[in-house]
Design a protein around this motif. Structure first.
Motif, short mmCIF file in Angstrom:
data_model
loop_
_atom_site.label_atom_id
_atom_site.label_comp_id
_atom_site.label_asym_id
_atom_site.label_seq_id
_atom_site.Cartn_x
_atom_site.Cartn_y
_atom_site.Cartn_z
N GLY A 1 0.81 -1.21 0.00
CA GLY A 1 0.00 0.00 0.00
C GLY A 1 0.84 1.26 0.00
O GLY A 1 2.07 1.21 -0.06
N PRO A 2 0.19 2.43 0.08
CA PRO A 2 0.91 3.71 0.08
C PRO A 2 1.58 3.98 1.42
O PRO A 2 1.79 3.04 2.20
N ASP A 3 1.93 5.23 1.68
CA ASP A 3 2.84 5.52 2.78
C ASP A 3 2.26 6.29 3.96
O ASP A 3 2.97 6.55 4.93
N ALA A 4 1.00 6.67 3.93
CA ALA A 4 0.44 7.47 5.02
C ALA A 4 0.47 6.67 6.32
O ALA A 4 -0.03 5.55 6.39
N SER A 5 1.01 7.27 7.37
CA SER A 5 1.17 6.54 8.62
C SER A 5 -0.09 6.49 9.47
O SER A 5 -0.18 5.71 10.42
N ALA A 6 -1.09 7.31 9.12
CA ALA A 6 -2.33 7.36 9.91
C ALA A 6 -3.48 7.76 8.99
O ALA A 6 -3.27 8.39 7.94
N PRO A 7 -4.71 7.39 9.34
CA PRO A 7 -5.85 7.81 8.52
C PRO A 7 -6.06 9.31 8.60
O PRO A 7 -5.62 9.97 9.55
N SER A 8 -6.74 9.84 7.60
CA SER A 8 -7.00 11.27 7.53
C SER A 8 -8.49 11.50 7.31
O SER A 8 -9.09 10.90 6.41
N THR A 9 -9.08 12.38 8.12
CA THR A 9 -10.49 12.71 7.91
C THR A 9 -10.69 13.50 6.62
O THR A 9 -11.82 13.64 6.15
N THR A 10 -9.59 13.99 6.05
CA THR A 10 -9.67 14.72 4.78
C THR A 10 -9.45 13.81 3.58
O THR A 10 -10.20 13.88 2.60
N TRP A 11 -8.44 12.93 3.67
CA TRP A 11 -8.04 12.18 2.48
C TRP A 11 -8.40 10.70 2.52
O TRP A 11 -8.45 10.05 1.47
N GLY A 12 -8.60 10.11 3.71
CA GLY A 12 -9.00 8.72 3.75
C GLY A 12 -8.09 7.82 4.55
O GLY A 12 -7.40 8.28 5.47
N PRO A 13 -8.07 6.52 4.23
CA PRO A 13 -7.38 5.54 5.08
C PRO A 13 -5.87 5.69 5.07
O PRO A 13 -5.28 6.23 4.13
N ALA A 14 -5.24 5.18 6.13
CA ALA A 14 -3.79 5.08 6.19
C ALA A 14 -3.31 4.05 5.18
O ALA A 14 -4.11 3.42 4.47
N LYS A 15 -2.01 3.89 5.14
CA LYS A 15 -1.49 2.87 4.22
C LYS A 15 -2.00 1.50 4.64
O LYS A 15 -1.91 1.09 5.78
N TYR A 16 -2.59 0.81 3.69
CA TYR A 16 -3.07 -0.55 3.90
C TYR A 16 -2.31 -1.47 2.98
O TYR A 16 -2.38 -1.33 1.75
N ASP A 17 -1.55 -2.41 3.55
CA ASP A 17 -1.09 -3.53 2.75
C ASP A 17 -2.21 -4.56 2.75
O ASP A 17 -2.95 -4.69 3.73
N THR A 18 -2.31 -5.31 1.67
CA THR A 18 -3.54 -6.03 1.38
C THR A 18 -3.27 -7.45 0.91
O THR A 18 -2.30 -7.70 0.19
N PHE A 19 -4.15 -8.37 1.33
CA PHE A 19 -4.20 -9.73 0.77
C PHE A 19 -5.64 -10.00 0.33
O PHE A 19 -6.59 -9.59 0.99
N ALA A 20 -5.77 -10.74 -0.76
CA ALA A 20 -7.10 -11.06 -1.26
C ALA A 20 -7.14 -12.46 -1.83
O ALA A 20 -6.21 -12.91 -2.51
N ALA A 21 -8.23 -13.17 -1.54
CA ALA A 21 -8.57 -14.44 -2.18
C ALA A 21 -9.57 -14.10 -3.28
O ALA A 21 -10.68 -13.63 -3.00
N ILE A 22 -9.18 -14.31 -4.52
CA ILE A 22 -9.93 -13.81 -5.67
C ILE A 22 -10.54 -14.98 -6.43
O ILE A 22 -9.83 -15.83 -6.97
N THR A 23 -11.85 -15.03 -6.46
CA THR A 23 -12.56 -16.15 -7.07
C THR A 23 -13.09 -15.83 -8.45
O THR A 23 -13.54 -16.74 -9.16
N GLU A 24 -13.08 -14.56 -8.83
CA GLU A 24 -13.54 -14.16 -10.15
C GLU A 24 -12.95 -12.82 -10.51
O GLU A 24 -12.41 -12.10 -9.65
N ALA A 25 -13.03 -12.47 -11.79
CA ALA A 25 -12.49 -11.21 -12.26
C ALA A 25 -13.15 -10.05 -11.54
O ALA A 25 -14.35 -10.10 -11.21
N GLY A 26 -12.40 -8.98 -11.30
CA GLY A 26 -12.98 -7.85 -10.58
C GLY A 26 -12.03 -6.69 -10.41
O GLY A 26 -10.88 -6.70 -10.87
#
Length: 827
Positions: free
Chosen positions: A580-605
């Motif tokens: 994910g990106p680099d923001a160290s904390a969420p922002s009420t102006t711009w949105g969530p902090a950096k989220y690294d992500t895992f996903a189990a993907i069963t179909e295109a999306g």
């Protein structure tokens, strides 16, 4: 016959009652008086080995140090076990005898007749030294033991009994009955195989003075977020039932069963039945699979010779061949002693060697198979200096053992344009000489190529994998800078080099007409071309918005930097992780902090980037003429790409939520939402849905789904316990994930969070002398886990860059097949 003499490990009949025993809360009822250890042998009685006969018998011991009438819990437990013994298939039935007379443990002939001893005791000192020695002799002869709830408070002076039980309750454990969720992680043990993975039930939940995880085989944990565990809580890893082979016998303990009503529950009786089947030698089971000491991590490659990459390049991916060979790649960074070229006026700018090495387990030797000349060697520094391009991914053809075909995902140096600062990314097929382990560079067949900007770093992706139908998946990064958006959505349309944006991921990941920031799916053909399988996100022939705005290779869009992907060929589910990106904390102006992500993907999306992250948490839009001013929040259900850098569709597929996301604050942050579905993004209001992980410095490294192969006969194969578990990790090794998780097949494709997780940090060891910087991990055909440690630097190889092998050494299920009672079976 087993003759019991003096125990060399006779433990701890303390001369006085120690403060630690009192603090641990091991004694219930009147305080017992500690007894000195008698001189000489405690017992010389003979115990049949293994105890019990073909007509199995179970002894229930319910002696208590407290006076008064018997507990209703004890009575309920005895009645329940008696019913269990009389019910079920004929081959699983057993006789039951209950007693509170501890003299049974000094009667060798009588004790030898029982297949299992069950402790339904209260706390306190219920056995004298000779009686405990008799129980110890019984276990050493191969007996079975089941402890239930307060049995963990018995024999508080005995280290041996502590080992038999596995853990001691904390004095401040909750005393009230509370409903909680039990995570049943072992799907194979007879005590758990028929239970729901998420088992909701009321009980009295014990906390532990010392967490037994890693020393015992945990079959079930209680989820502390579903009840009030009190001040002595154990955290996300809170074992509630476990087993292990102990002192020659088999021990199973459950902290459940603290109420009389528990024994009326069908599922709890099923749990007890399975425990008794194993301890009584009516069924085999593996109670070693999660014991840390049963795994061995071995470094396979040596440090490189000075100034060379003879053993390993800058680690960037591995693949295992059917014959056991391991092929692994170096991205392009050289030994730190070698110079790098960063001047765009120099034709050799960024020139590096993307190496392919082969480790042969038969010879234990490494061969440098070949090196591609890549754009990927500019060292570290600012994003306008460093580069993540190079040799990024490797896969082997499904027919590799016959044709030697190797697929490489890379950025050829010969195709860079220093004027426009553009390059070509490609996936090519090469042929490896299977006899010499040498790559024929002249055999290249270019399957797929597309443009990438190289004015600025970063996010190249690189992983590749196959499904069972011969489709090749290719992970590509968003080819976008991490700067210019304050670490939030990479959606600043303004920065560009000669008209090409390098800070707007809507040009790439959010663009239906661009192959960057995607997971592509193609079907390679023998002639070096490819076709498009059905079921991709687009066909490439869409007529919407005037037509010509989609690419048919796209299977998944909206991913930022997916370095590692894996398809479980048993289910053809795609598993992916991205940084994910680099923001160290969420922002009420711009949105969530950096989220690294895992996903189990069963179909295109569409997985959201750069519009939404996590469980459909939106970012704030920005655009020209002033990107510093926030516009409206993105609509995750109806995202629109209104960037001036977009040449794809404006109206995008809806965003699918992801299974795992984590930030510096914790795992799976979630926030209250307003009437429009916009999260508050206030740290103090966050709820963390996955308490077992946390970020900080973070770089998600997706791993495999393990599949046990019963035909493998060599040593080192991980046990069947891990079958079906998804391995998720991170480049870093502190609070970041290095876990095996279970997801619910019914919800995994729509973003359902894992329902069970367990740490691998002592099995795949962390730390400077372990595998600190995990870069890739895959299971080989031998069932062992192969892992790349990147090393301790960046954009280079060093002495810690290495290929490792993690093997299982614990042995098979117990009891031995020839010690099973009558028509028993293996689990």
């Amino acid at each position: 016959m087993y003759l019991r003499g003096v125990s060399a490990r006779r433990r701890g009949w303390a001369a006085t009652l120690t403060a630690s025993v009192v603090a641990a809360g091991l004694i219930s009822g009147p305080a017992a008086q500690a007894r000195p250890l008698p001189d000489g042998p405690l017992t010389t009685m003979s115990i049949t080995s293994p105890p019990g006969g073909s007509g199995p018998q179970v002894l229930i011991f319910y002696g208590s140090a407290a006076g008064g009438e018997e507990s209703p819990v004890v009575n309920a437990g005895i009645e329940s076990i008696e019913r269990i013994g009389l019910s079920g298939p004929a081959g699983q039935r057993f006789a039951v005898e209950a007693t509170d007379d501890a003299s049974v443990f000094t009667d060798g002939s009588r004790l030898s007749g029982f297949n299992t001893v069950v402790f339904l005791t209260g706390g306190g000192d219920v056995l004298d030294p000779e009686q405990e020695a008799g129980l110890e002799a019984y276990m050493e002869a191969g007996g079975g033991f089941v402890g239930v709830h307060d049995a963990a408070r018995a024999e508080p002076y005995s280290d041996w009994f502590t080992g038999l039980i596995g853990a001691r309750p904390a004095a401040s454990s909750p005393t009230s009955v509370q409903r909680a969720t039990v995570e049943v992680g072992d799907r194979r043990h007879p005590a758990t195989t028929d239970l729901p993975v998420q088992w909701k039930r009321p009980d009295k939940w014990l906390n532990w003075v010392k967490n037994p995880s890693g020393a015992v085989h945990t079959v079930a944990r209680v989820r502390e977020s579903t009840y009030q565990p009190g001040a002595s809580a154990n955290g996300w890893d809170h074992p509630v039932s476990w087993c292990r082979d102990y002192d020659g016998g088999r021990s199973f303990y459950t902290a459940m069963g603290g109420t009389a009503s528990a024994y009326d529950e069908t599922d709890f009786r099923t749990h007890l039945r399975g425990a008794l089947l194993w301890t009584s030698r009516l069924a085999r089971a593996d109670c070693k699979a999660t014991i840390d000491a049963n795994y061995k991590a071995e470094r396979l490659t040596q440090p490189n010779q000075p100034g060379q990459n003879d053993q390993i390049g800058e680690p960037h991916g591995l693949v295992t061949a059917p014959d056991g060979r391991i092929l692994y790649i170096g991205r392009g960074g050289a030994d730190s002693s070698q110079p790098v070229v960063t001047d765009w006026n120099n034709p050799d700018i960024g020139k590096g060697k993307g190496e392919v090495h082969v480790y042969d387990p038969r010879t234990k030797k490494v061969t440098l198979a070949g090196a591609l000349t890549v754009f990927g060697n500019k060292g570290g520094g600012d994003e306008l200096i460093k580069v993540e391009e190079g040799l990024l991914g490797i896969e082997l053809d499904p027919g590799f053992q016959q044709n030697g075909w190797v697929y490489l995902h890379y950025t050829p140096h010969s195709r860079i344009d220093r004027d426009t600062r553009m390059a070509e990314r490609r996936v090519s097929r090469f042929t490896l000489d299977l006899a010499s382990n040498k790559l024929d560079l002249s055999s290249e067949k270019v399957l797929l190529k597309w443009p990438v900007q190289i004015h600025s770093c970063c996010h190249a992706g690189g992983g590749m994998t196959w499904d069972s139908r011969g489709n090749l998946y290719i992970a590509t990064g968003d080819n976008n800078s991490s700067r210019f958006s304050d670490g939030y959505s990479g959606n600043n349309p303004e920065p560009n080099y000669k008209g090409v944006s390098f800070a707007d991921a809507r040009r790439t990941a959010g663009n239906t007409n661009n192959l960057n920031g995607k997971i592509l799916r193609i079907h390679p053909e023998p002639d070096g071309t490819y076709t498009l399988p059905e079921g991709n996100l687009f066909t490439g022939k869409e007529t919407a918005e005037g037509g010509g705005r989609t690419r048919g290779e796209i299977y998944v869009m909206g991913v930022r930097n997916p370095a590692r992907i894996f398809v479980d060929q048993q289910t053809d589910v795609l598993y992916a992780g991205w940084v994910g990106p680099d923001a160290s904390a969420p922002s009420t102006t711009w949105g969530p902090a950096k989220y690294d992500t895992f996903a189990a993907i069963t179909e295109a999306g569409n997985r959201g980037w750069p519009y939404c992250m996590g469980n459909e948490q939106p970012y704030r839009d920005r655009n020209l003429p002033d990107p510093s001013k926030p516009l409206g929040w993105y609509d995750c259900d109806h995202p629109k790409n209104e960037s001036p850098n977009n040449d794809g569709l404006v109206n995008l597929p809806p965003v699918t939520g992801n299974n795992i996301w984590y930030s510096p604050q914790g795992g799976a942050p979630d926030f209250p939402r307003d009437a429009n579905g916009i999260p508050s993004y206030k740290n103090e209001e966050a709820k963390y849905l996955l308490p077992w992980l946390k970020g900080g410095g973070q770089a998600a490294m997706n791993g495999p789904v393990y599949r046990y192969d019963p035909s493998v006969t060599g040593s080192g194969q991980w046990p069947a316990y891990w079958d079906g578990k998804w391995f998720v990790g991170d480049f870093y090794d502190a609070d970041q994930p290095r876990h095996a998780v279970l997801t619910d097949p019914k919800t995994q494709g729509s973003g359902g969070i894992p329902i069970h997780a367990e740490s691998l940090k002592k099995i795949v060891p962390v730390g400077n002398d372990g595998i600190r910087n995990l870069m890739d991990w895959k299971f080989g055909p031998d069932g062992a886990l192969y892992v790349l440690d990147y090393g301790r630097g960046f954009f280079t190889s060093d002495a810690k860059s290495a290929l490792w092998r993690v093997t299982y050494t614990g042995g098979g299920p117990t009891p031995a097949a020839d010690q099973l009672v009558r028509g028993a079976t293996t689990k």
